[in-house]
Design a protein around this motif. Structure first.
Motif, PDB file in Angstrom:
ATOM      1  N   LEU A 131       0.973  -1.353   0.060  1.00  0.00           N
ATOM      2  CA  LEU A 131      -0.017  -0.117  -0.050  1.00  0.00           C
ATOM      3  C   LEU A 131       0.947   1.091   0.131  1.00  0.00           C
ATOM      4  O   LEU A 131       0.481   2.344   0.179  1.00  0.00           O
ATOM      5  CB  LEU A 131      -0.887  -0.011   1.295  1.00  0.00           C
ATOM      6  CG  LEU A 131      -2.171  -1.062   1.132  1.00  0.00           C
ATOM      7  CD1 LEU A 131      -2.964  -0.981   2.142  1.00  0.00           C
ATOM      8  CD2 LEU A 131      -2.690  -0.640   0.090  1.00  0.00           C
ATOM      9  N   GLY A 132       2.057   1.200  -0.049  1.00  0.00           N
ATOM     10  CA  GLY A 132       2.953   2.232  -0.287  1.00  0.00           C
ATOM     11  C   GLY A 132       3.306   3.193   1.042  1.00  0.00           C
ATOM     12  O   GLY A 132       3.434   4.317   1.059  1.00  0.00           O
ATOM     13  N   LEU A 133       2.999   2.229   2.054  1.00  0.00           N
ATOM     14  CA  LEU A 133       3.220   3.039   3.504  1.00  0.00           C
ATOM     15  C   LEU A 133       4.381   2.838   4.313  1.00  0.00           C
ATOM     16  O   LEU A 133       4.582   3.177   5.321  1.00  0.00           O
ATOM     17  CB  LEU A 133       1.962   2.483   4.257  1.00  0.00           C
ATOM     18  CG  LEU A 133       0.415   2.774   4.026  1.00  0.00           C
ATOM     19  CD1 LEU A 133      -0.394   2.126   4.871  1.00  0.00           C
ATOM     20  CD2 LEU A 133       0.475   4.363   3.813  1.00  0.00           C
ATOM     21  N   HIS A 134       5.326   2.213   3.497  1.00  0.00           N
ATOM     22  CA  HIS A 134       6.582   1.828   4.173  1.00  0.00           C
ATOM     23  C   HIS A 134       7.409   2.718   4.781  1.00  0.00           C
ATOM     24  O   HIS A 134       8.027   2.855   5.944  1.00  0.00           O
ATOM     25  CB  HIS A 134       7.679   0.786   3.344  1.00  0.00           C
ATOM     26  CG  HIS A 134       8.783   0.326   4.228  1.00  0.00           C
ATOM     27  ND1 HIS A 134       8.501  -0.903   4.894  1.00  0.00           N
ATOM     28  CD2 HIS A 134      10.025   0.641   4.001  1.00  0.00           C
ATOM     29  CE1 HIS A 134       9.889  -1.176   5.417  1.00  0.00           C
ATOM     30  NE2 HIS A 134      10.685  -0.098   5.054  1.00  0.00           N
ATOM     31  N   ALA A 135       7.489   3.890   4.022  1.00  0.00           N
ATOM     32  CA  ALA A 135       8.065   4.888   4.344  1.00  0.00           C
ATOM     33  C   ALA A 135       7.426   5.848   5.613  1.00  0.00           C
ATOM     34  O   ALA A 135       8.123   6.796   6.166  1.00  0.00           O
ATOM     35  CB  ALA A 135       8.494   5.878   3.250  1.00  0.00           C
ATOM     36  N   LEU A 136       6.155   5.564   5.775  1.00  0.00           N
ATOM     37  CA  LEU A 136       5.423   6.081   6.684  1.00  0.00           C
ATOM     38  C   LEU A 136       5.365   5.230   8.015  1.00  0.00           C
ATOM     39  O   LEU A 136       4.734   5.747   8.941  1.00  0.00           O
ATOM     40  CB  LEU A 136       3.989   6.449   6.242  1.00  0.00           C
ATOM     41  CG  LEU A 136       3.849   7.236   4.842  1.00  0.00           C
ATOM     42  CD1 LEU A 136       2.536   7.407   4.424  1.00  0.00           C
ATOM     43  CD2 LEU A 136       4.594   8.863   5.149  1.00  0.00           C
ATOM     44  N   ALA A 137       6.010   4.171   7.973  1.00  0.00           N
ATOM     45  CA  ALA A 137       5.803   3.247   9.099  1.00  0.00           C
ATOM     46  C   ALA A 137       5.915   3.728  10.689  1.00  0.00           C
ATOM     47  O   ALA A 137       5.431   3.433  11.505  1.00  0.00           O
ATOM     48  CB  ALA A 137       6.784   2.078   8.887  1.00  0.00           C
ATOM     49  N   THR A 138       6.740   4.929  10.625  1.00  0.00           N
ATOM     50  CA  THR A 138       7.338   5.375  12.215  1.00  0.00           C
ATOM     51  C   THR A 138       6.423   6.756  12.310  1.00  0.00           C
ATOM     52  O   THR A 138       6.626   7.203  13.496  1.00  0.00           O
ATOM     53  CB  THR A 138       8.833   5.515  12.061  1.00  0.00           C
ATOM     54  OG1 THR A 138       9.025   6.756  11.073  1.00  0.00           O
ATOM     55  CG2 THR A 138       9.703   4.389  11.969  1.00  0.00           C
ATOM     56  N   ARG A 139       5.518   7.172  11.258  1.00  0.00           N
ATOM     57  CA  ARG A 139       4.886   8.254  11.999  1.00  0.00           C
ATOM     58  C   ARG A 139       3.559   7.904  12.586  1.00  0.00           C
ATOM     59  O   ARG A 139       3.342   6.567  12.627  1.00  0.00           O
ATOM     60  CB  ARG A 139       4.074   8.630  10.447  1.00  0.00           C
ATOM     61  CG  ARG A 139       5.052   9.406   9.468  1.00  0.00           C
ATOM     62  CD  ARG A 139       4.643  10.359   8.451  1.00  0.00           C
ATOM     63  NE  ARG A 139       5.588  10.893   7.733  1.00  0.00           N
ATOM     64  CZ  ARG A 139       5.221  11.616   6.604  1.00  0.00           C
ATOM     65  NH1 ARG A 139       3.987  12.095   6.449  1.00  0.00           N
ATOM     66  NH2 ARG A 139       6.264  12.098   5.788  1.00  0.00           N
ATOM     67  N   PHE A 140       3.086   8.839  13.301  1.00  0.00           N
ATOM     68  CA  PHE A 140       1.566   8.601  14.106  1.00  0.00           C
ATOM     69  C   PHE A 140       0.635   8.880  13.464  1.00  0.00           C
ATOM     70  O   PHE A 140       0.651   9.653  12.375  1.00  0.00           O
ATOM     71  CB  PHE A 140       1.675   9.447  15.360  1.00  0.00           C
ATOM     72  CG  PHE A 140       2.873   8.881  16.478  1.00  0.00           C
ATOM     73  CD1 PHE A 140       2.801   7.918  17.151  1.00  0.00           C
ATOM     74  CD2 PHE A 140       4.390   9.799  16.505  1.00  0.00           C
ATOM     75  CE1 PHE A 140       4.028   7.304  17.985  1.00  0.00           C
ATOM     76  CE2 PHE A 140       5.170   9.299  17.180  1.00  0.00           C
ATOM     77  CZ  PHE A 140       5.053   8.084  18.039  1.00  0.00           C
ATOM     78  N   PRO A 141      -0.547   8.518  13.705  1.00  0.00           N
ATOM     79  CA  PRO A 141      -1.745   8.801  12.917  1.00  0.00           C
ATOM     80  C   PRO A 141      -2.215  10.378  12.501  1.00  0.00           C
ATOM     81  O   PRO A 141      -2.457  10.663  11.653  1.00  0.00           O
ATOM     82  CB  PRO A 141      -3.119   8.115  13.550  1.00  0.00           C
ATOM     83  CG  PRO A 141      -2.296   7.125  14.186  1.00  0.00           C
ATOM     84  CD  PRO A 141      -0.946   7.664  14.829  1.00  0.00           C
ATOM     85  N   HIS A 142      -2.010  11.081  13.354  1.00  0.00           N
ATOM     86  CA  HIS A 142      -2.019  12.584  13.419  1.00  0.00           C
ATOM     87  C   HIS A 142      -1.263  13.330  12.426  1.00  0.00           C
ATOM     88  O   HIS A 142      -1.278  14.202  11.926  1.00  0.00           O
ATOM     89  CB  HIS A 142      -2.182  13.293  14.530  1.00  0.00           C
ATOM     90  CG  HIS A 142      -0.780  13.269  15.266  1.00  0.00           C
ATOM     91  ND1 HIS A 142      -0.175  12.323  16.086  1.00  0.00           N
ATOM     92  CD2 HIS A 142       0.111  14.204  15.182  1.00  0.00           C
ATOM     93  CE1 HIS A 142       1.021  12.915  16.581  1.00  0.00           C
ATOM     94  NE2 HIS A 142       1.268  14.084  15.945  1.00  0.00           N
ATOM     95  N   GLU A 143      -0.040  12.414  11.853  1.00  0.00           N
ATOM     96  CA  GLU A 143       0.967  13.007  11.072  1.00  0.00           C
ATOM     97  C   GLU A 143       0.558  12.452   9.414  1.00  0.00           C
ATOM     98  O   GLU A 143       1.406  12.964   8.807  1.00  0.00           O
ATOM     99  CB  GLU A 143       2.298  12.407  11.465  1.00  0.00           C
ATOM    100  CG  GLU A 143       2.805  13.012  12.814  1.00  0.00           C
ATOM    101  CD  GLU A 143       4.116  12.415  13.429  1.00  0.00           C
ATOM    102  OE1 GLU A 143       4.901  13.194  13.742  1.00  0.00           O
ATOM    103  OE2 GLU A 143       4.295  11.088  13.160  1.00  0.00           O
ATOM    104  N   LEU A 144      -0.324  11.875   9.120  1.00  0.00           N
ATOM    105  CA  LEU A 144      -0.759  11.432   7.981  1.00  0.00           C
ATOM    106  C   LEU A 144      -1.661  12.402   7.345  1.00  0.00           C
ATOM    107  O   LEU A 144      -2.556  13.186   8.001  1.00  0.00           O
ATOM    108  CB  LEU A 144      -1.485   9.881   8.008  1.00  0.00           C
ATOM    109  CG  LEU A 144      -0.545   9.032   8.629  1.00  0.00           C
ATOM    110  CD1 LEU A 144      -1.483   7.584   8.812  1.00  0.00           C
ATOM    111  CD2 LEU A 144       0.603   8.604   8.013  1.00  0.00           C
ATOM    112  N   SER A 145      -1.643  12.494   6.104  1.00  0.00           N
ATOM    113  CA  SER A 145      -2.645  13.112   5.198  1.00  0.00           C
ATOM    114  C   SER A 145      -3.793  12.346   5.034  1.00  0.00           C
ATOM    115  O   SER A 145      -3.743  11.064   5.509  1.00  0.00           O
ATOM    116  CB  SER A 145      -2.112  13.457   3.794  1.00  0.00           C
ATOM    117  OG  SER A 145      -1.910  12.080   3.110  1.00  0.00           O
ATOM    118  N   SER A 146      -4.793  12.903   4.659  1.00  0.00           N
ATOM    119  CA  SER A 146      -6.110  12.194   4.520  1.00  0.00           C
ATOM    120  C   SER A 146      -6.015  10.876   3.440  1.00  0.00           C
ATOM    121  O   SER A 146      -6.672   9.804   3.893  1.00  0.00           O
ATOM    122  CB  SER A 146      -7.329  13.333   4.056  1.00  0.00           C
ATOM    123  OG  SER A 146      -6.853  13.568   2.730  1.00  0.00           O
ATOM    124  N   GLY A 147      -5.230  10.937   2.603  1.00  0.00           N
ATOM    125  CA  GLY A 147      -5.221   9.906   1.627  1.00  0.00           C
ATOM    126  C   GLY A 147      -4.174   8.702   2.281  1.00  0.00           C
ATOM    127  O   GLY A 147      -4.720   7.872   2.217  1.00  0.00           O
TER     128      GLY A 147
END
Length: 209
Positions: free
Chosen positions: A120-136
């Motif tokens: 799902l193309g999320l590996h680079a975001l693995a260490t982020r917290f939910p509030h740090e994500l964009s809506s998509g």
């Protein structure tokens, strides 16, 4: 795998889902379409065990759909809105938690969590917290939590929300992998691209007359 016969949902004087019947075999996709208010989300809630039909029957893997039945919960993975998120867990923590809950071993869970993040193309975001994500990104994250577990039936309500064309392609590919592995897939969508990508039978809901 999924058998729905004359399932209807009524609430006081309103009909939320007119009598509806369809089947979805293992390895088959059914795409539910219709205008807002036609009953798409209500139908998916029946499949997920989130509510009971007022009349008719809904059966999955030969059993009536009852949300407290552990066998049903193991059979059905559903995304109907975003799941609850823990603000102090990272993206990877969430996905690994779900994978660990349903996997036979920690090694299996680690492998599955990594696989889902990658597809799902999320590996680079693995260490982020939910509030740090964009809506998509949040939409993809919610889908990852559903895909990070085994299932015989996959139920998704408008997974295309807030996604651009490239990210939608990732979703189509991920869902098709589960279908090709034997899951019965039911997806409600307004997206022609998603419907075409899944290539399943179309179930049109017209809503109450």
């Amino acid at each position: 795998m999924i058998v729905v016969r004359d399932a209807e949902v009524r609430e006081r004087d309103a009909t939320l889902l007119p009598a509806t019947s369809f089947d979805a075999a293992a390895g088959e996709a059914v795409v539910v379409r219709g205008a807002n208010g036609a009953g798409k989300s209500t139908l998916l809630r029946l499949l997920a065990g989130m509510r009971a039909p007022s009349s008719g029957t809904v059966r999955i893997d030969g059993r009536d759909v009852v949300s407290r039945d552990r066998r049903l919960r193991r059979s059905v993975a559903a995304m109907i809105g975003l799941p609850p998120l823990a603000p102090d867990l990272t993206v990877r923590d969430h996905v690994l938690l779900v994978a660990t809950t349903w996997s036979a071993s920690g090694r299996d869970a680690e492998r599955l969590a990594g696989q889902v993040l990658d597809e799902l193309g999320l590996h680079a975001l693995a260490t982020r917290f939910p509030h740090e994500l964009s809506s998509g990104q949040t939409q993809l994250f919610g889908l990852a939590l559903v895909l990070a577990r085994p299932c015989g039936a996959l139920v998704l309500d408008e997974p295309e929300q807030r996604l651009d064309a490239d990210r939608l392609g990732l979703v189509v590919a991920a869902v098709n992998r589960r279908r090709e592995a034997g899951a019965a897939v039911v997806v409600a969508t307004h997206s022609d691209a998603l419907a075409d990508g899944l290539g399943g039978r179309i179930l049109w809901l017209q809503g109450a007359a």
